[in-house]
Design a protein around this motif. Structure first.
Motif, PDB file in Angstrom:
ATOM      1  N   ALA A   1       0.843  -1.222   0.102  1.00 48.91           N
ATOM      2  CA  ALA A   1      -0.029  -0.103   0.105  1.00 48.91           C
ATOM      3  C   ALA A   1       0.996   1.392  -0.101  1.00 48.91           C
ATOM      4  CB  ALA A   1      -0.827  -0.059   1.225  1.00 48.91           C
ATOM      5  N   ALA A   2       1.990   1.266   0.920  1.00 49.74           N
ATOM      6  CA  ALA A   2       2.764   2.530   0.889  1.00 49.74           C
ATOM      7  C   ALA A   2       3.515   2.615  -0.543  1.00 49.74           C
ATOM      8  CB  ALA A   2       3.819   2.184   2.007  1.00 49.74           C
ATOM      9  N   GLY A   3       3.873   1.495  -1.111  1.00 55.79           N
ATOM     10  CA  GLY A   3       4.619   1.491  -2.416  1.00 55.79           C
ATOM     11  C   GLY A   3       3.486   1.901  -3.568  1.00 55.79           C
TER      12      GLY A   3
ATOM     13  N   VAL B   1      12.591  -1.791  -6.215  1.00 53.41           N
ATOM     14  CA  VAL B   1      12.071  -1.832  -4.991  1.00 53.41           C
ATOM     15  C   VAL B   1      10.690  -3.247  -5.072  1.00 53.41           C
ATOM     16  CG1 VAL B   1      10.555  -0.889  -3.226  1.00 53.41           C
ATOM     17  CG2 VAL B   1      12.377   0.445  -4.137  1.00 53.41           C
ATOM     18  N   PHE B   2       9.918  -2.966  -5.874  1.00 56.27           N
ATOM     19  CA  PHE B   2       9.071  -4.157  -6.036  1.00 56.27           C
ATOM     20  C   PHE B   2       9.396  -5.332  -6.434  1.00 56.27           C
ATOM     21  CE2 PHE B   2       6.113  -0.451  -5.680  1.00 56.27           C
ATOM     22  CZ  PHE B   2       5.324  -0.829  -4.667  1.00 56.27           C
TER      23      PHE B   2
ATOM     24  N   ARG C   1       0.533 -15.135   0.525  1.00 58.46           N
ATOM     25  CA  ARG C   1       1.867 -14.763   0.258  1.00 58.46           C
ATOM     26  C   ARG C   1       2.123 -14.644  -1.478  1.00 58.46           C
ATOM     27  NH1 ARG C   1       7.233 -15.553   3.394  1.00 58.46           N
ATOM     28  NH2 ARG C   1       6.821 -13.768   4.069  1.00 58.46           N
ATOM     29  N   LEU C   2       1.406 -15.561  -2.006  1.00 63.26           N
ATOM     30  CA  LEU C   2       1.531 -15.625  -3.465  1.00 63.26           C
ATOM     31  C   LEU C   2       0.801 -14.315  -4.314  1.00 63.26           C
ATOM     32  CD1 LEU C   2       1.142 -19.544  -4.170  1.00 63.26           C
ATOM     33  CD2 LEU C   2       3.308 -18.109  -4.311  1.00 63.26           C
ATOM     34  N   HIS C   3      -0.304 -14.201  -3.527  1.00 63.63           N
ATOM     35  CA  HIS C   3      -1.161 -12.972  -4.096  1.00 63.63           C
ATOM     36  C   HIS C   3      -0.384 -11.504  -4.038  1.00 63.63           C
ATOM     37  CE1 HIS C   3      -3.796  -9.844  -4.641  1.00 63.63           C
ATOM     38  NE2 HIS C   3      -3.593  -9.288  -3.568  1.00 63.63           N
ATOM     39  N   HIS C   4       0.388 -11.361  -2.845  1.00 65.18           N
ATOM     40  CA  HIS C   4       1.404 -10.494  -2.597  1.00 65.18           C
ATOM     41  C   HIS C   4       2.515 -10.488  -3.607  1.00 65.18           C
ATOM     42  CE1 HIS C   4      -0.680  -9.248   1.260  1.00 65.18           C
ATOM     43  NE2 HIS C   4      -0.820  -8.307   0.525  1.00 65.18           N
ATOM     44  N   GLY C   5       2.916 -11.566  -3.889  1.00 64.38           N
ATOM     45  CA  GLY C   5       4.121 -11.801  -4.960  1.00 64.38           C
ATOM     46  C   GLY C   5       3.695 -11.230  -6.217  1.00 64.38           C
TER      47      GLY C   5
ATOM     48  N   LEU D   1       5.248  -8.012  -8.299  1.00 63.53           N
ATOM     49  CA  LEU D   1       5.657  -8.169  -9.804  1.00 63.53           C
ATOM     50  C   LEU D   1       4.695  -7.091 -10.679  1.00 63.53           C
ATOM     51  CD1 LEU D   1       6.508 -11.941 -10.024  1.00 63.53           C
ATOM     52  CD2 LEU D   1       7.933 -10.285 -10.126  1.00 63.53           C
ATOM     53  N   ALA D   2       3.577  -7.122 -10.494  1.00 60.51           N
ATOM     54  CA  ALA D   2       2.628  -6.287 -11.379  1.00 60.51           C
ATOM     55  C   ALA D   2       3.122  -4.898 -11.318  1.00 60.51           C
ATOM     56  CB  ALA D   2       1.100  -6.468 -10.832  1.00 60.51           C
TER      57      ALA D   2
END
Length: 179
Positions: free
Chosen positions: A41-43, A58-59, A80-84, A88-89
């Protein structure tokens, strides 16, 4: 105006995730998930206001940390996979939108249509899923008791967690539409 609204939405979601990290019930995989939510969210807020190649790096590093951490983990693997995928997106969008990188001509961000389309489908579906869970959450409409307030910030998450997930899905979808 839309950029600042997106940045405000993402910054608000980051703040809520950071508040949830302070909860005594936030431990283990749940804590790592909240930290990843806050970082994403911050990114997102930062990238909406100041796009650039730096965000891509960074991402990419965040995606590596999340995806490598998912290896051998059973608890919270899907999250965790969703955040990965989200990281990447974000790296993909940062590189496609960076000045001098990925622009066909001035002012026209360019990504790969198949990748952008796949990510739009993923985050559109995720947003619908998170929104439907928010609507299905028992008692999400105004709770006024102290017990309900405590449950909202506890491990179960209540409506606040689902609202943050839906908001971040909307933000990702909106940013992908610019490609």
């Amino acid at each position: 105006m839309v950029t600042w609204l997106l940045a405000g939405l993402a910054a608000g979601a980051a703040g809520l995730c950071l508040l949830r990290l302070r909860s005594p019930d936030c431990r283990g995989a749940h804590r790592r998930g909240e930290a990843a939510e806050a970082a994403m969210a911050a990114g997102t807020a930062g990238m909406a206001v100041l796009p650039g190649v730096v965000w891509g790096w960074v991402f990419t590093m965040l995606a590596g940390w999340l995806l490598l951490g998912a290896v051998g983990e059973r608890s919270g693997l899907a999250h965790r996979l969703h955040h990965g995928v989200g990281s990447l997106a974000m790296a993909y969008m940062a590189l496609a939108m960076a000045p001098g990188h990925g622009h066909l001509h001035a002012g026209a961000p360019m990504g790969l249509p198949a990748v952008t389309g796949g990510l739009l489908l993923y985050f559109g579906g995720y947003t619908l899923w998170a929104g439907s869970r928010l609507l299905a959450e028992p008692g999400t409409a105004a709770h006024t008791t102290a017990t309900a307030h405590a449950a909202m910030w506890g491990r179960a998450g209540g409506g606040t967690l689902q609202a943050c997930r839906a908001a971040m899905g909307i933000a990702m979808f909106a940013m992908l539409l610019t490609l």
